[in-house]
Structures are given as structure tokens and as C-alpha cells.
Design an enzyme around this catalytic site. Structure first.
Site, mmCIF file in Angstrom:
data_model
loop_
_atom_site.group_PDB
_atom_site.id
_atom_site.type_symbol
_atom_site.label_atom_id
_atom_site.label_comp_id
_atom_site.label_asym_id
_atom_site.label_seq_id
_atom_site.Cartn_x
_atom_site.Cartn_y
_atom_site.Cartn_z
ATOM 1 N N GLY A 98 2.491 5.265 12.914
ATOM 2 C CA GLY A 98 3.153 4.054 13.407
ATOM 3 C C GLY A 98 2.559 3.597 14.729
ATOM 4 O O GLY A 98 2.355 2.403 14.969
ATOM 5 N N GLU A 125 9.115 16.875 14.348
ATOM 6 C CA GLU A 125 9.705 16.641 13.027
ATOM 7 C C GLU A 125 9.053 17.580 12.010
ATOM 8 O O GLU A 125 7.850 17.497 11.773
ATOM 9 C CB GLU A 125 9.475 15.181 12.608
ATOM 10 N N GLY A 136 6.835 5.336 7.928
ATOM 11 C CA GLY A 136 6.035 6.558 7.843
ATOM 12 C C GLY A 136 6.167 7.342 9.134
ATOM 13 O O GLY A 136 7.142 7.187 9.881
ATOM 14 N N GLY A 137 5.189 8.172 9.409
ATOM 15 C CA GLY A 137 5.253 9.062 10.559
ATOM 16 C C GLY A 137 5.010 8.323 11.877
ATOM 17 O O GLY A 137 4.369 7.263 11.906
ATOM 18 N N LYS A 165 0.886 -1.180 0.000
ATOM 19 C CA LYS A 165 0.000 0.000 0.000
ATOM 20 C C LYS A 165 0.917 1.221 0.000
ATOM 21 O O LYS A 165 1.389 1.675 1.040
ATOM 22 C CB LYS A 165 -0.872 -0.022 1.263
ATOM 23 N N GLU A 172 -0.615 7.679 -0.590
ATOM 24 C CA GLU A 172 -1.610 8.301 -1.475
ATOM 25 C C GLU A 172 -1.006 9.469 -2.266
ATOM 26 O O GLU A 172 -1.544 9.896 -3.273
ATOM 27 C CB GLU A 172 -2.835 8.771 -0.690
ATOM 28 N N GLU A 224 9.423 1.792 10.878
ATOM 29 C CA GLU A 224 10.493 2.760 10.574
ATOM 30 C C GLU A 224 9.835 4.128 10.587
ATOM 31 O O GLU A 224 9.068 4.456 9.678
ATOM 32 C CB GLU A 224 11.093 2.488 9.185
ATOM 33 N N GLU A 280 3.102 9.070 14.481
ATOM 34 C CA GLU A 280 1.715 8.915 14.946
ATOM 35 C C GLU A 280 1.000 7.804 14.197
ATOM 36 O O GLU A 280 0.260 7.015 14.793
ATOM 37 C CB GLU A 280 0.957 10.248 14.860
ATOM 38 N N CYS A 340 13.854 11.038 6.592
ATOM 39 C CA CYS A 340 13.687 10.668 8.002
ATOM 40 C C CYS A 340 14.961 10.939 8.784
ATOM 41 O O CYS A 340 14.915 11.258 9.964
ATOM 42 C CB CYS A 340 13.276 9.202 8.110
HETATM 43 P P1 NAD Z 1 2.364 8.790 7.022
HETATM 44 O O1 NAD Z 1 2.553 8.116 8.325
HETATM 45 O O2 NAD Z 1 1.356 9.845 6.906
HETATM 46 O O3 NAD Z 1 2.004 7.707 5.896
HETATM 47 C C1 NAD Z 1 2.847 6.612 5.581
HETATM 48 C C2 NAD Z 1 2.010 5.515 4.942
HETATM 49 O O4 NAD Z 1 1.125 4.978 5.922
HETATM 50 C C3 NAD Z 1 1.096 5.991 3.814
HETATM 51 O O5 NAD Z 1 1.023 4.975 2.847
HETATM 52 C C4 NAD Z 1 -0.232 6.186 4.504
HETATM 53 O O6 NAD Z 1 -1.312 6.097 3.625
HETATM 54 C C5 NAD Z 1 -0.210 5.041 5.490
HETATM 55 N N1 NAD Z 1 -0.999 5.217 6.710
HETATM 56 C C6 NAD Z 1 -1.147 6.350 7.441
HETATM 57 N N2 NAD Z 1 -1.917 6.099 8.524
HETATM 58 C C7 NAD Z 1 -2.233 4.789 8.485
HETATM 59 C C8 NAD Z 1 -3.017 3.927 9.318
HETATM 60 N N3 NAD Z 1 -3.621 4.363 10.431
HETATM 61 N N4 NAD Z 1 -3.131 2.624 8.980
HETATM 62 C C9 NAD Z 1 -2.505 2.150 7.884
HETATM 63 N N5 NAD Z 1 -1.782 2.916 7.034
HETATM 64 C C10 NAD Z 1 -1.645 4.213 7.340
HETATM 65 O O7 NAD Z 1 3.824 9.310 6.611
HETATM 66 P P2 NAD Z 1 4.221 10.214 5.332
HETATM 67 O O8 NAD Z 1 3.786 11.611 5.569
HETATM 68 O O9 NAD Z 1 3.793 9.504 4.092
HETATM 69 O O10 NAD Z 1 5.822 10.110 5.397
HETATM 70 C C11 NAD Z 1 6.629 10.948 6.149
HETATM 71 C C12 NAD Z 1 7.050 10.273 7.445
HETATM 72 O O11 NAD Z 1 7.721 9.050 7.155
HETATM 73 C C13 NAD Z 1 8.045 11.107 8.232
HETATM 74 O O12 NAD Z 1 7.682 11.085 9.590
HETATM 75 C C14 NAD Z 1 9.368 10.383 8.022
HETATM 76 O O13 NAD Z 1 10.315 10.585 9.033
HETATM 77 C C15 NAD Z 1 8.908 8.964 7.939
HETATM 78 N N6 NAD Z 1 9.914 8.137 7.270
HETATM 79 C C16 NAD Z 1 10.651 7.263 8.035
HETATM 80 C C17 NAD Z 1 11.656 6.505 7.431
HETATM 81 C C18 NAD Z 1 12.490 5.546 8.234
HETATM 82 O O14 NAD Z 1 13.118 4.681 7.636
HETATM 83 N N7 NAD Z 1 12.535 5.652 9.552
HETATM 84 C C19 NAD Z 1 11.901 6.641 6.056
HETATM 85 C C20 NAD Z 1 11.136 7.550 5.327
HETATM 86 C C21 NAD Z 1 10.132 8.291 5.942
#
Ligand code: NAD
Length: 478
Positions: A230, A382, A225-226, A172, A175, A247, A228, A281
């Protein structure tokens, strides 16, 4: 017609609300993507489960899975320019960085192709009439959820080890950048990975992502991802008792001691925060500079910021393109305003760049903010943009305490000519990756992940495949 999704080997138009992809360089329309409804997510999981139990992938010999992954690596490189341009249009990264990321992703896939044949199981000490061993089994259906900042590498970093381990997957993608995940699905199909092993569904996290991770047939979740998001995913995984790899975000310190090579440190600090528009990140977003060299160091850094070339992502010489979206650019600007409200002083940037070439895009200047207390919002949260908070420190204990005074623990840079000091600080810093006299060096052979709120688990390296397996103890009576 909207872009379709890959479910069970078929390209289908999802019946959820369509997503529009907008090019952040000029606001132009890229494409419309169809999204999944609950029943289409269920179909994707069912297709993955069916392929897993048919065994056409899981039961392959390791060298056969490796052959497919080598083909994935080659095909990605053959399609390098097209894939690089697709990411550039979706998230505004410069074409130079996007091409580099295709090379990196291909390297990741090649590494895990090799791991298929070199990964070992264990024969444990014999116990009388028993031969005892540990084998590593795939989970079955694994959900891979990825963000928008580096979809080329991050999708590869999940797909390759999950497949190397013998799982079937549902990816997934974000978006904001669904295109790369779909194209990777297309490559997997083109090279003959059996139908249903790789499925790709598009849509919003709270809808499509949520349905996917809650599906009872998903046996493991791998999320980047972010923090929150996570945390919400970890709650679901806890409730369902399925393993989860997270991550997450960071607020990484870059520490410059007075005895450092200040020119090299300034170059490293600048690329650590302005590189990739700061949307990384591991961006080094908190600078700690020792009091005695603060002024000359900030002067050097301002020079770097002033020369940082902002440009259209298609410009081969641009070092910085637009932010990934207009919404995200406004969020970054909001953080800079909050920093000023909390007593911060703009030492460089702090606004959108001047010039008609930037008027239509989501651009923002490289920005340095000083004068803040470490508790300020901009120093603790962040920002995920090219905004550096410059903070002073007096000695080693002071900087270790400040650097660790964050919920995050992803990365850290230490700049000094005293290796004993570097080693001491390195041991006291709470971060998953630490660089000494370098920043953002990464290797696929070396584990990567975060401490504290920056995540759980490690990707990359041999453990990158172990993440997608569970150990099974076997006792053979002789
Ligand atoms: P995000 O958390 O908004 O979304 C990430 C993914 O998760 C998207 O595909 C989103 O649709 C999905 N998602 C969001 N909420 C969800 C839920 N409740 N259930 C299932 N899926 C869900 O993050 P973003 O804005 O796309 O990316 C930026 C963030 O990612 C930053 O915080 C960055 O630090 C982090 N990031 C971390 C790493 C790492 O390796 N540690 C690498 C790249 C980015």
C-alpha cells in the site's frame, strides 16, 4: 492451455510467465494461469478507456446500471457452489465460509445496485441569478487491486461501487487467487455489461500491478492488501497525483475487562482470531485481558482452541482449513519461533497439527502465545494467521495505551458489562471499526476502513460509491 484474461470483451492468453495455482489442502495442482505483459496491461487500460468514452456504461441512466448489477447479484448466487469451490481450492478456506462469502458478495452487489438510484447530488444555496449544484462524476478508468484472503467479497466490494458510479475498470486479482476475479469478469460479460467496461488481468503485483497503477490513463486506484504494498502504491499515486483508496493490514486488539461475560468474550476472541484461519485483516490478534481474570479466561480460550475443528476445507464441519499456501504457513511458523526466541510461552498450539490427514496440506494449529513484552515482533507485526498474543493489563489507561501502541488502526473489540467504560474506551481507541461485546460484525451499509497504517479512505455504505466519483461544481446562470 493456461487460463485466459478478459481484455476488451475478448478472452486472451497472456504472454507473461504462467502462474501455477496450488491447492493448499493437499498440494495438488489447480490450474495454470496466463499473465499479462506490459503491452497486455496497456491493452486492458486502453479497452477500459475506450469503453468509458464510448459512454455505453457511463451514460446509462442510474436504473439501467442498477439492472445490470441486480443481474450480477442473481448470477453470482446461481453459480454459488461453483464459485465457492473455486475459492476453496485456491486459498483453502472452508467450503462453509466460501458459500457464506458468495452470499455476502451478492449482498454487496445488491446494495450498490440500490445505491445507483438512491444516491443524490446537491443543489447548494442559491446565489442571486445562479443555481449552484454539485454533481458526482465517475473518474474514467479505475484500477482495482485485490488480495488473496477473501477474493469473493473483496472483488465484489470494489467492482460493484466502481461500476455503480459509472467507471470502467481493470481488476488485478492476487496472483495466489486469480480465478475468482476472472470468473467475476465472466459474469459481467455474460449479463451483457458492454465490452471493455470490466477487464481482468492476471499476474504478479510488482510486475502487472505496478504497470497498471503507473499507467497514465488510470485515473483512480483502489487497493486492498498489505501495508508495505500500500505504501509503494501510495508513493506512485502521490507522484502521479491520482486519488488512491487503501485498505491495508491490521494488528487489532481484543480487550477483555474483568466484568465481561467471560464465556461470550472467550467465544468472540476465539472466532476473532481462529476464524478464517486468522487470515483476516480484522483478525483480533492481540488479546488484552485484565489481570484479575487472566487465568480463568486463558483456560476458557484454550478450551475453545482445543475444540476448534481443523479439517479438509471440503468437510462441512471444519472450522479451519489450511493456510492459503505452504509459503504462508512457513511464514506464520517463523513468527511463532520468533515469539519463543523473545521469551514467549506457547499456551496452546504452536505447531502443525498431528495426523496423516494434515500431512500433505499447509495446516497450522490455533495458537496462543503468552509471556511476551508488547514490543515483541509477534505483538507488533501482522502475522495473518491463527496466532493470538495474550497480554496482561492492569486498568483502563494501561490498556488504551497498549492497544494504541501499534502502527495499525483497523479494528478493536471491547468486552465489558459496563457501557460507560465501553464508551470511554471506544472514543480513545484508534481504529476504523470498534465492536462492543461482539467481534467481526460487518454491514455493507456501514463504512469500513483503517486509521494510521491500516489505510486511507472508507469503503462500503453510500461513501463506498462516492469513493469512485469526483465532485463537480456547476453554476447555471438564470
Ligand atoms: P499484497 O499486498 O501482497 O498483495 C495485494 C495485491 O496487490 C495483489 O494483487 C498483489 O499482486 C498486488 N500488489 C502487490 N504489490 C504491488 C505493487 N507494488 N503495485 C501494484 N500491485 C501490487 O497482500 P496479500 O498478501 O495479497 O494480502 C494480505 C494483506 O491484505 C494483509 O496485510 C491483510 O491485512 C490485507 N487485507 C486488508 C483488508 C482491508 O480491508 N483492510 C482486507 C483484506 C486483506
Amino acid at each position: 492451455m493456461s487460463e485466459q484474461m478478459l481484455i476488451g470483451g475478448d478472452w486472451i492468453e497472456g504472454t507473461g510467465p504462467a502462474l501455477e495455482s496450488i491447492n493448499p489442502a493437499d498440494g495438488s495442482f489447480n490450474a495454470e494461469f496466463s499473465t499479462a505483459t506490459d503491452s497486455e496491461v496497456d491493452d486492458a487500460v486502453a479497452a477500459a478507456k475506450d469503453s468509458y468514452y464510448r459512454g455505453e456504461w457511463r451514460a446509462l441512466k442510474p436504473h439501467q446500471r442498477a439492472d445490470y448489477l441486480f443481474a450480477f447479484h442473481h448470477t453470482l448466487l446461481e453459480r454459488k457452489e461453483e464459485i465457492a469451490r473455486l475459492q476453496m481450492r485456491e486459498n483453502g478456506k472452508t467450503i462453509t465460509e466460501c458459500r457464506g462469502q458468495v452470499d455476502q458478495a451478492a449482498g454487496i452487489i445488491r446494495y450498490f445496485a440500490a445505491v445507483c438510484e438512491t444516491m443524490e447530488a446537491e443543489v447548494t444555496p442559491p446565489r442571486g441569478d445562479y443555481v449552484s449544484m454539485v454533481s458526482y462524476d465517475p473518474y474514467g478508468v479505475v484500477a482495482l487491486v485485490t488480495p488473496w484472503n477473501s477474493p469473493i467479497t473483496l472483488n465484489a466490494q470494489k467492482l460493484a461501487p466502481a461500476l455503480a458510479a459509472g467507471n470502467s475498470v481493470v481488476l488485478k486479482p492476487s496472483e495466489v487467487t486469480p480465478g475468482i476475479g476472472l470468473e467475476m469478469g465472466r459474469i459481467c460479460q455474460d449479463i451483457g455489461i458492454p465490452s471493455g467496461v470490466v477487464n481482468v488481468v492476471s499476474g504478479r503485483g510488482a510486475v502487472v500491478g505496478d504497470r497498471l497503477i503507473k499507467h497514465p490513463d488510470v485515473r483512480m486506484i483502489s487497493f486492498t492488501g498489505g501495508t508495505e504494498s500500500g505504501r509503494a502504491i501510495a508513493r506512485t499515486a502521490g507522484e502521479r497525483l491520482v486519488p488512491v483508496a487503501l485498505e491495508l493490514g491490521g494488528k487489532s486488539p481484543n480487550i477483555v475487562f474483568a466484568d465481561a461475560d467471560l464465556d461470550k468474550a472467550a467465544a468472540g476472541v476465539a472466532s476473532g482470531i481462529f476464524g478464517s484461519q486468522g487470515q483476516s485483516c480484522i483478525a483480533g490478534s492481540r488479546l488484552f485481558v485484565e489481570d484479575s481474570v487472566r487465568e480463568p479466561f486463558i483456560a476458557k480460550l484454550r478450551d475453545f482452541a482445543a475444540k476448534w475443528r481443523i479439517g479438509h476445507p471440503e468437510d462441512e464441519n471444519a472450522q479451519m482449513g489450511p493456510m492459503a499456501s505452504f509459503h504462508h504457513r512457513d511464514r506464520i511458523a517463523g513468527y511463532v519461533s520468533s515469539a519463543i526466541d523473545e521469551g514467549g510461552k506457547i499456551l496452546y498450539g504452536g505447531d502443525v497439527p498431528d495426523g496423516p490427514e494434515f500431512a500433505k496440506g499447509a495446516y497450522y494449529q490455533p495458537t496462543i502465545v503468552g509471556g511476551l513484552d508488547h514490543g515483541a515482533r509477534a505483538c507488533q507485526e501482522e502475522i495473518f494467521g491463527p496466532v493470538l498474543c495474550a497480554l496482561p493489563f492492569s486498568d483502563e489507561n494501561d490498556v488504551v495505551a497498549q492497544a494504541n501502541d501499534t502502527v495499525y488502526g483497523l479494528a478493536c473489540g471491547i468486552w465489558t458489562s459496563d457501557f460507560a467504560k465501553a464508551w470511554r474506551v471506544c472514543q480513545r481507541i484508534e481504529a476504523g471499526s470498534v465492536w462492543v461485546n461482539a467481534y467481526k460484525q460487518v454491514s455493507i451499509s456501514t463504512s469500513f476502513g483503517g486509521m494510521k497504517d491500516s489505510g486511507i479512505g472508507r469503503e462500503k455504505g453510500i461513501d463506498g460509491v462516492r469513493l469512485y466519483t469526483e465532485p463537480k461544481a456547476i453554476y447555471l446562470a438564470t
